[in-house]
Design a protein around this motif. Structure first.
Motif, PDB file in Angstrom:
ATOM      1  N   ARG A   1      93.241  84.769  74.181  1.00  0.00           N
ATOM      2  CA  ARG A   1      92.987  85.071  72.984  1.00  0.00           C
ATOM      3  C   ARG A   1      93.770  84.210  71.922  1.00  0.00           C
ATOM      4  O   ARG A   1      93.497  83.605  71.164  1.00  0.00           O
ATOM      5  CB  ARG A   1      93.026  86.406  72.648  1.00  0.00           C
ATOM      6  CG  ARG A   1      92.106  87.451  73.117  1.00  0.00           C
ATOM      7  CD  ARG A   1      92.209  88.719  72.891  1.00  0.00           C
ATOM      8  NE  ARG A   1      93.261  89.538  72.866  1.00  0.00           N
ATOM      9  CZ  ARG A   1      93.609  90.728  73.798  1.00  0.00           C
ATOM     10  NH1 ARG A   1      92.488  91.156  74.408  1.00  0.00           N
ATOM     11  NH2 ARG A   1      94.783  91.132  73.640  1.00  0.00           N
TER      12      ARG A   1
ATOM     13  N   ASP B   1      95.238  81.468  72.682  1.00  0.00           N
ATOM     14  CA  ASP B   1      95.029  79.798  72.871  1.00  0.00           C
ATOM     15  C   ASP B   1      93.963  79.369  72.110  1.00  0.00           C
ATOM     16  O   ASP B   1      94.006  78.331  71.469  1.00  0.00           O
ATOM     17  CB  ASP B   1      94.375  79.636  74.413  1.00  0.00           C
ATOM     18  CG  ASP B   1      95.796  79.562  75.424  1.00  0.00           C
ATOM     19  OD1 ASP B   1      97.033  79.398  74.955  1.00  0.00           O
ATOM     20  OD2 ASP B   1      95.725  79.524  76.598  1.00  0.00           O
ATOM     21  N   ILE B   2      92.933  80.393  72.029  1.00  0.00           N
ATOM     22  CA  ILE B   2      91.524  80.015  71.154  1.00  0.00           C
ATOM     23  C   ILE B   2      92.038  80.252  69.826  1.00  0.00           C
ATOM     24  O   ILE B   2      91.482  79.255  68.877  1.00  0.00           O
ATOM     25  CB  ILE B   2      90.400  81.002  71.336  1.00  0.00           C
ATOM     26  CG1 ILE B   2      90.083  80.799  72.959  1.00  0.00           C
ATOM     27  CG2 ILE B   2      89.345  80.872  70.439  1.00  0.00           C
ATOM     28  CD1 ILE B   2      89.049  81.983  73.254  1.00  0.00           C
TER      29      ILE B   2
ATOM     30  N   ARG C   1      94.224  77.213  68.324  1.00  0.00           N
ATOM     31  CA  ARG C   1      93.055  75.920  68.314  1.00  0.00           C
ATOM     32  C   ARG C   1      92.344  76.174  66.946  1.00  0.00           C
ATOM     33  O   ARG C   1      92.113  75.077  66.277  1.00  0.00           O
ATOM     34  CB  ARG C   1      92.139  75.801  69.306  1.00  0.00           C
ATOM     35  CG  ARG C   1      92.911  75.334  70.669  1.00  0.00           C
ATOM     36  CD  ARG C   1      91.702  75.020  71.663  1.00  0.00           C
ATOM     37  NE  ARG C   1      90.762  75.908  72.119  1.00  0.00           N
ATOM     38  CZ  ARG C   1      91.058  76.676  73.336  1.00  0.00           C
ATOM     39  NH1 ARG C   1      91.984  76.301  73.926  1.00  0.00           N
ATOM     40  NH2 ARG C   1      90.277  77.514  73.487  1.00  0.00           N
ATOM     41  N   ILE C   2      91.922  77.277  66.751  1.00  0.00           N
ATOM     42  CA  ILE C   2      91.419  77.698  65.388  1.00  0.00           C
ATOM     43  C   ILE C   2      92.294  77.331  64.168  1.00  0.00           C
ATOM     44  O   ILE C   2      91.873  76.527  63.246  1.00  0.00           O
ATOM     45  CB  ILE C   2      90.709  78.940  65.204  1.00  0.00           C
ATOM     46  CG1 ILE C   2      89.490  79.119  66.263  1.00  0.00           C
ATOM     47  CG2 ILE C   2      90.505  79.225  63.683  1.00  0.00           C
ATOM     48  CD1 ILE C   2      89.111  80.515  66.247  1.00  0.00           C
TER      49      ILE C   2
ATOM     50  N   CYS D   1      83.594  82.752  65.476  1.00  0.00           N
ATOM     51  CA  CYS D   1      84.633  83.941  65.746  1.00  0.00           C
ATOM     52  C   CYS D   1      83.431  85.159  65.479  1.00  0.00           C
ATOM     53  O   CYS D   1      84.107  86.414  65.463  1.00  0.00           O
ATOM     54  CB  CYS D   1      85.411  83.894  64.394  1.00  0.00           C
ATOM     55  SG  CYS D   1      86.657  82.840  64.438  1.00  0.00           S
TER      56      CYS D   1
ATOM     57  N   HIS E   1      80.359  85.885  70.034  1.00  0.00           N
ATOM     58  CA  HIS E   1      81.453  85.164  70.965  1.00  0.00           C
ATOM     59  C   HIS E   1      82.439  85.770  71.522  1.00  0.00           C
ATOM     60  O   HIS E   1      82.906  87.058  71.155  1.00  0.00           O
ATOM     61  CB  HIS E   1      81.868  83.826  69.958  1.00  0.00           C
ATOM     62  CG  HIS E   1      80.716  82.670  69.580  1.00  0.00           C
ATOM     63  ND1 HIS E   1      80.219  82.024  70.345  1.00  0.00           N
ATOM     64  CD2 HIS E   1      80.204  82.983  68.182  1.00  0.00           C
ATOM     65  CE1 HIS E   1      79.234  81.267  69.847  1.00  0.00           C
ATOM     66  NE2 HIS E   1      79.369  81.809  68.509  1.00  0.00           N
ATOM     67  N   GLU E   2      83.057  85.270  72.325  1.00  0.00           N
ATOM     68  CA  GLU E   2      84.232  85.797  73.207  1.00  0.00           C
ATOM     69  C   GLU E   2      85.583  86.335  72.270  1.00  0.00           C
ATOM     70  O   GLU E   2      85.716  85.593  71.307  1.00  0.00           O
ATOM     71  CB  GLU E   2      84.786  84.799  74.154  1.00  0.00           C
ATOM     72  CG  GLU E   2      85.783  85.300  75.249  1.00  0.00           C
ATOM     73  CD  GLU E   2      85.914  84.414  76.261  1.00  0.00           C
ATOM     74  OE1 GLU E   2      86.045  84.702  77.539  1.00  0.00           O
ATOM     75  OE2 GLU E   2      85.996  82.997  75.992  1.00  0.00           O
TER      76      GLU E   2
ATOM     77  N   LEU F   1      89.809  87.389  66.986  1.00  0.00           N
ATOM     78  CA  LEU F   1      89.639  86.140  66.191  1.00  0.00           C
ATOM     79  C   LEU F   1      89.263  86.491  64.782  1.00  0.00           C
ATOM     80  O   LEU F   1      89.908  85.747  64.038  1.00  0.00           O
ATOM     81  CB  LEU F   1      88.716  85.254  66.885  1.00  0.00           C
ATOM     82  CG  LEU F   1      89.151  84.792  68.510  1.00  0.00           C
ATOM     83  CD1 LEU F   1      88.057  83.933  69.047  1.00  0.00           C
ATOM     84  CD2 LEU F   1      90.426  83.842  68.362  1.00  0.00           C
TER      85      LEU F   1
END
Length: 246
Positions: free
Chosen positions: A151, A153-154, A157-158, A192, A196-197, A202
């Motif tokens: 979570r 890591d994503i 990046r955002i 987000c 999505h995951e 997110l």
């Protein structure tokens, strides 16, 4: 975790078929819920995500398992009952084990509103009440290796992308450049969303923890670039976000 809407029961799962499958399970303990019409309907209902962790299912590291909210060993008559079945990743399903939700309740994504019981901060879940506490512990929502690290890591990046967009927005001096910023932000907000995951985590991070997002929003509003589509995307995220209580 987000609220899920129970879909229509598969037409193949008639009352007669349910009784038949329950009887087979009681006499043989066969995994009678592993019917394609059941698994496919569950995946569609959850946008191919685990109902608890929101991890994407049927990837290399997270194959789908059919989770019985009321455990199959104790509630045998519910072993294929529509509304008692949830799509889950192996980590959540194994962690939950034979926990009896009737004795010690946890959040049911099909019945409860997660924000009533849980909030998120820094990519981790926190309790609002006992049901929230049980949920975090029972399905291991804060397992670092399986959930917190992916979570974050994503999310980071955002954050980097929104930082770049904010700088671009400050320097944008042509309509083309301004529209490019707006469209890229729309893509981020959509990514987000509930399809999505890890969407609840997110959405919370972007809307309530990422100050650069708020600066970018104000900049776009002040330049008449914040449009109805951005407004709708943000409203969707607010519906699934789990912000810290004020």
């Amino acid at each position: 975790m987000i609220k899920l809407e129970l879909s229509e029961k598969p037409i193949e799962l008639t009352e007669e078929k349910e009784r038949e499958l329950v009887e087979i399970y009681k006499t043989t303990e066969r995994q009678v819920w592993k019917q394609s019409y059941i698994t496919e309907a569950l995946l569609k209902m959850s946008n191919n995500k685990c109902a608890y962790s929101e991890q994407k299912l049927n990837t290399e590291s997270a194959y789908m398992e059919v989770e019985h909210f009321r455990h199959k060993n104790k509630y045998k008559d519910l072993v294929v009952r529509w509304g008692n079945l949830l799509p889950a990743c192996k980590k959540c399903n194994v962690s939950k084990g034979d926990w009896d939700v009737e004795v010690e309740p946890i959040v049911n994504p099909l019945e409860d509103v997660p924000s009533d019981h849980l909030f998120v901060k820094s990519f981790r879940y926190y309790k609002k009440d006992t049901k929230g506490k049980n949920t975090i512990e029972v399905v291991a929502l804060n397992d670092r290796e399986h959930f917190v690290n992916p979570r974050s890591d994503i999310g980071f990046r955002i954050a980097d992308t929104i930082e770049d967009l904010y700088e671009l927005a400050q320097m944008a001096d042509t309509p083309r450049k301004k529209i490019r910023v707006v469209n890229r932000l729309k893509g981020i907000l959509d990514a987000c969303g509930p399809q999505h995951e890890y969407s609840a985590v997110l959405a919370t991070y972007v809307l309530y923890e990422l100050t650069t997002y708020q600066h970018l929003k104000v900049l776009l509003e002040n330049n008449s670039l914040w449009d109805n589509e951005l407004d709708k995307l943000e409203k969707v995220l607010k519906m699934i976000a789990l912000p810290e209580p004020c």
